[in-house]
Design an enzyme around this catalytic site. Structure first.
Site, mmCIF file in Angstrom:
data_model
loop_
_atom_site.group_PDB
_atom_site.id
_atom_site.type_symbol
_atom_site.label_atom_id
_atom_site.label_comp_id
_atom_site.label_asym_id
_atom_site.label_seq_id
_atom_site.Cartn_x
_atom_site.Cartn_y
_atom_site.Cartn_z
ATOM 1 N N GLU A 1 0.857 -1.191 0.000
ATOM 2 C CA GLU A 1 0.000 0.000 0.000
ATOM 3 C C GLU A 1 0.885 1.229 0.000
ATOM 4 O O GLU A 1 1.868 1.294 0.737
ATOM 5 C CB GLU A 1 -0.858 0.104 1.285
ATOM 6 N N GLU B 1 -13.628 5.645 0.598
ATOM 7 C CA GLU B 1 -14.492 4.674 1.274
ATOM 8 C C GLU B 1 -15.171 5.338 2.475
ATOM 9 O O GLU B 1 -14.524 5.608 3.476
ATOM 10 C CB GLU B 1 -13.669 3.462 1.713
ATOM 11 N N LYS C 1 -15.104 4.001 6.461
ATOM 12 C CA LYS C 1 -13.911 3.841 7.289
ATOM 13 C C LYS C 1 -13.966 4.821 8.449
ATOM 14 O O LYS C 1 -14.286 5.993 8.264
ATOM 15 C CB LYS C 1 -12.637 4.098 6.466
ATOM 16 N N GLU D 1 -8.955 9.177 6.332
ATOM 17 C CA GLU D 1 -9.203 7.745 6.129
ATOM 18 C C GLU D 1 -10.243 7.499 5.045
ATOM 19 O O GLU D 1 -10.218 6.461 4.394
ATOM 20 C CB GLU D 1 -9.659 7.095 7.436
#
Ligand SMILES: *[C@@H]1O[C@H](CO)[C@@H](O)[C@H](O)[C@H]1NC(C)=O
Ligand SMILES: *[C@@H]1O[C@H](CO)[C@@H](O)[C@H](O)[C@H]1NC(C)=O
Ligand SMILES: *[C@@H]1O[C@H](CO)[C@@H](O)[C@H](O)[C@H]1NC(C)=O
Ligand SMILES: *[C@@H]1O[C@H](CO)[C@@H](O)[C@H](O)[C@H]1NC(C)=O
Ligand SMILES: *[C@@H]1O[C@H](CO)[C@@H](O)[C@H](O)[C@H]1NC(C)=O
Ligand SMILES: *[C@@H]1O[C@H](CO)[C@@H](O)[C@H](O)[C@H]1NC(C)=O
Ligand SMILES: *[C@@H]1O[C@H](CO)[C@@H](O)[C@H](O)[C@H]1NC(C)=O
Length: 470
Positions: free
Chosen positions: A272, A328, A331, A337
């Protein structure tokens, strides 16, 4: 000493250029992480189509989801799947469970889905509550899974595990890189031995953003974005090596730590990396300009032919998976985040990016200017998101109850007859309670989120005699 280190590095470089990884990986340097923690993201078939449109060559998922593996079958994308943390203890102690997992999760899709990496757990060495139950079981679980794959004559799925930078105790200067003492002999050495003997990779999650954001006055932003001026380059006093960017500096700290344990030849795979395109008001440097700049520069650099490598591993191929495909919205944690995506959930790009790295910067349209590259100075409040009012009253009521149950006197001011009692609505009371909660807990990690119901604002929500603390 420096001469010896240089000699050692030269030797390691020669050795590493002889390892058999380069050929297998040279055609697939850049992939994308497909996280699915959103209530508004497209079905897997559409996600795979979008990944291909970005010209990624690989996709990584956080499980072995059958729908995703079906969708990716026949596309040619290389796939990285993950065994969840919870399964590590049982799989390590029972070969037939390892066999059963491979049979049910992998075999139905392999080889039509080009599964190439099986990652055993996600950043488990960052979670200390797993230290007794799971850390010692990691490598035995990897061994059992490898044995299962071999029993089916599958030799092209490499087994690894993802680790965050916090596996290191020292990462600066990079030549001083070393692993934490609580894991180096007990977990890391057996892990590196396994990775070496199976020709696998050390999979690392590496985020220059976090290093920079926690120390923006010490680290140059441009250096973190691969745009540093020569005056901002860094020379490691231990090795004499010159660093032009933070990413390679962090990477070489990992290489140094591995070298210290005698495994400097194990190659690294970036599981990542990325940069947030947005975040909370009080979060520095999370914006579209920086995210686009980081990811475009990253893929250009990693896609160079011949490969650049790092100062301590010149010429080495470094495959990478960008985090993440989508923003997203489910999260938890701070706003960043929920803003790592290359795409919005509707499939529109947050900014254009060509993951082959072949598009020069001049061919992209201009980016919106960055407005939050310096720390936010004003006051901030945490309130109910206007857009959520009336949408989900039950959730707002539950969040209100939660907030009022935390801290000291959090909801006193909205009590009957008190200064913030009116308007006597769930929404108005939640507005007050979210802020009251957050002001008490923000310095100790409390977030302004409440399951997506809360947002930060720079506008004082106080009214009449009802004063919102800040
Ligand atoms: C696989 O992913 C799809 C799409 O996100 C989801 O609907 C499904 O529940 C997942 N399957 C499992 C077993 O988690
Ligand atoms: C291993 O798992 C299998 C399948 O669940 C089970 O039948 C067996 O009893 C387990 N063996 C041990 C030693 O726990
Ligand atoms: C750490 O592991 C425990 C046990 O599985 C889990 O409940 C917890 O959420 C994990 N913590 C983090 C930060 O992921
Ligand atoms: C792990 O075991 C040690 C020794 O028994 C104990 O002191 C420690 O609290 C345990 N840690 C966790 C997270 O369970
Ligand atoms: C980190 O390194 C320092 C200095 O060498 C040492 O004192 C400390 O015990 C180490 N801590 C861990 C967790 O390895
Ligand atoms: C997709 O979502 C983004 C962010 O919400 C929005 O700006 C954009 O207009 C949307 N695109 C389409 C085609 O709906
Ligand atoms: C609440 O008060 C107690 C006792 O005075 C104190 O220890 C605690 O830190 C306070 N909590 C918060 C969130 O301020």
């Amino acid at each position: 000493m420096a001469f010896f280190l240089l000699l050692l590095l030269l030797l390691l470089f020669l050795l590493s250029s002889l390892t058999p990884h380069s050929d297998a990986t040279i055609s697939m340097r850049i992939g994308v992480n497909l996280g699915q923690l959103g209530d508004n993201i497209p079905a897997p078939a559409r996600s795979i189509e979008l990944i291909r449109r970005l010209r990624a060559k690989a996709v990584k998922i956080y499980d072995a989801n059958a729908t995703v593996l079906s969708a990716v079958s026949g596309t040619g994308l290389r796939v990285s799947v993950m065994l969840p943390n919870e399964l590590i203890p049982s799989i390590s102690s029972n070969q037939s469970l390892a066999d059963a997992w491979i049979s049910s999760q992998i075999l139905p899709f392999y080889p039509k889905a080009r599964i190439r990496y099986l990652l055993v757990g996600n950043e488990i060495l960052s979670n200390y509550s797993l230290s007794n139950s799971t850390w010692p079981q990691l490598v035995p679980a990897m061994v059992n899974l490898k044995r299962s794959l071999r029993s089916h004559s599958i030799h092209n799925i490499k087994i690894g595990t993802t680790l965050a930078m916090d596996a290191l105790n020292v990462s600066f200067p990079p030549s001083a890189g070393s692993f934490r003492a609580d894991i180096d002999q007990s977990v890391i050495v057996p892990l590196l031995r396994f990775l070496k003997s199976t020709n696998s990779f050390y999979f690392v999650d590496i985020y220059p953003y976090f290093a920079w954001a926690s120390n923006p006055s010490f680290i140059d932003l441009d250096y973190a974005l691969f745009e540093g001026k020569p005056s901002k380059y860094y020379t490691d006093p231990g090795s004499g090596l010159l660093y032009t960017n933070l990413f390679e500096q962090q990477l070489d700290a990992v290489f140094a730590a591995m070298t210290r344990l005698g495994f400097g030849g194990v190659p690294i795979f970036i599981a990542e990396t990325g940069w947030p395109n947005g975040g909370d008001l009080d979060q520095i440097g999370a914006n579209i300009f920086n995210a686009a700049t980081y990811n475009r520069n990253l893929v250009r650099r990693l896609s160079q032919k011949p490969p650049i490598g790092t100062p301590s591993r010149p010429g080495m191929v470094i495959p990478a998976m960008i985090f993440a495909l989508y923003n997203e919205n489910m999260k938890g944690g701070p706003g960043t985040e929920r803003h790592w995506g290359l795409l919005y959930p509707n499939g529109t790009g947050v900014y254009p990016v060509d993951l082959t790295g072949r598009t020069p910067e001049s061919a992209y349209p201009p980016l919106p200017a960055a407005t939050n590259n310096a720390p936010y100075k004003g006051k901030i409040w945490c309130v109910l998101d206007e857009e959520k009012k009336g949408v989900d009253e039950k959730a707002v009521a539950a969040a209100l109850t939660y907030a009022c149950g935390q801290g000291n006197g959090t909801c006193d001011a909205i009590g009957k007859g008190r200064e913030c009692f009116r308007p006597n609505t769930v929404a108005a009371h939640a507005n007050y309670a979210f802020n009251s909660y957050w002001q008490q807990f923000r310095t100790t990690g409390g977030t302004c989120f409440f399951g997506g119901l809360a947002v930060q604002t720079a506008k004082d929500p106080s009214y009449g005699s009802c004063k919102f603390p800040a």
